[in-house]
Design an enzyme around this catalytic site. Sequence first.
Site: not given
Ligand code: R5P
Length: 285
Positions: A34-36, A91-92, A161, A184, A210
């Site tokens: 079942d995927g578990e 990220r959240q 960024d 960015k 990054d």
């Molecule tokens: C953003 O804050 C992160 O450092 C990455 O630049 C970002 O998550 C990259 O996402 P994507 O490859 O979808 O542009």
Amino acid sequence: MIIVGGSSSRDLAKEMATILDCTYIQAASTRFPDGECYTRIDTESLDDDVVIVQNTYPNDNLIEMFLLQDAVRRMGARSVTLVIPYFGYARQDRVFKPGEPESAKVMCRHLDMGCDRVITIDIHKEAVLDHFTCPHVDLKAAPVIAEYFSSKGIDLVLSPDIGAAGRAKDVGERMGVPYDHLEKTRLSGVDVRIAPAKMDCQGKRVLIVDDMISTGGTIIAAAQALRDAGAVSVSVACTHGVFVNNAIERLTGSSLDTVLCCNTLENQVSHISVAGIIAEAVRKG
Ligand code: R5P
């Protein structure tokens, strides 16, 4: 000490065990019809300090981590260290809109129930780790990225960024080359706009650094902006190559010369190893 490799990070865990000269056990991992998730550590006892190496992304790996935490305790682990090379949901890290969860905190609170120490690498926001009640550390991949590229003739290190400006500084300083960040603007989940670089890129070999590449939209736009500004070569190195959908193909088919990432997520371009950095942190305790 015993290192248990979860299914997401077997090669990394094995490499760490070799460096630390300690026992390595690979956890078996399969799926029920079942995927578990089903996992098992096939050994008599784990009466030692145990280090579990496993990502919490994608979701199945998170579940496997919870199951491994329980299994190692049952087998008598004296202490449990979680090495989470790529920490999912980081990220959240806050509630951006009313009604949303604070996902990163939820993950920390649940993982916290079964460990004595946590080690991550270049987690998206370091403050997330403060939701753990046990000792925790976020390691940096900058030293191994700088070492890898130090003989590659790079003239300039840039982040796409301002959020990653510290990473460009760290890598640039270690390589002894100038560094800066680009500006960015995110237009959608996939598309971004990158403003022209402030530094002169004419004739330069540029390295973009990054924390992660997801869709590749950020890096493709940054590479194009740098090419338009006269860069002769553009390479990219990130810590976490998430590479959703066909991101690797899009990146390798773009104006980039080199696409590399660390082995926090294992894939065909994860050639920069963070095993030594993690092993050192584990050894220090
Ligand atoms: C953003 O804050 C992160 O450092 C990455 O630049 C970002 O998550 C990259 O996402 P994507 O490859 O979808 O542009």
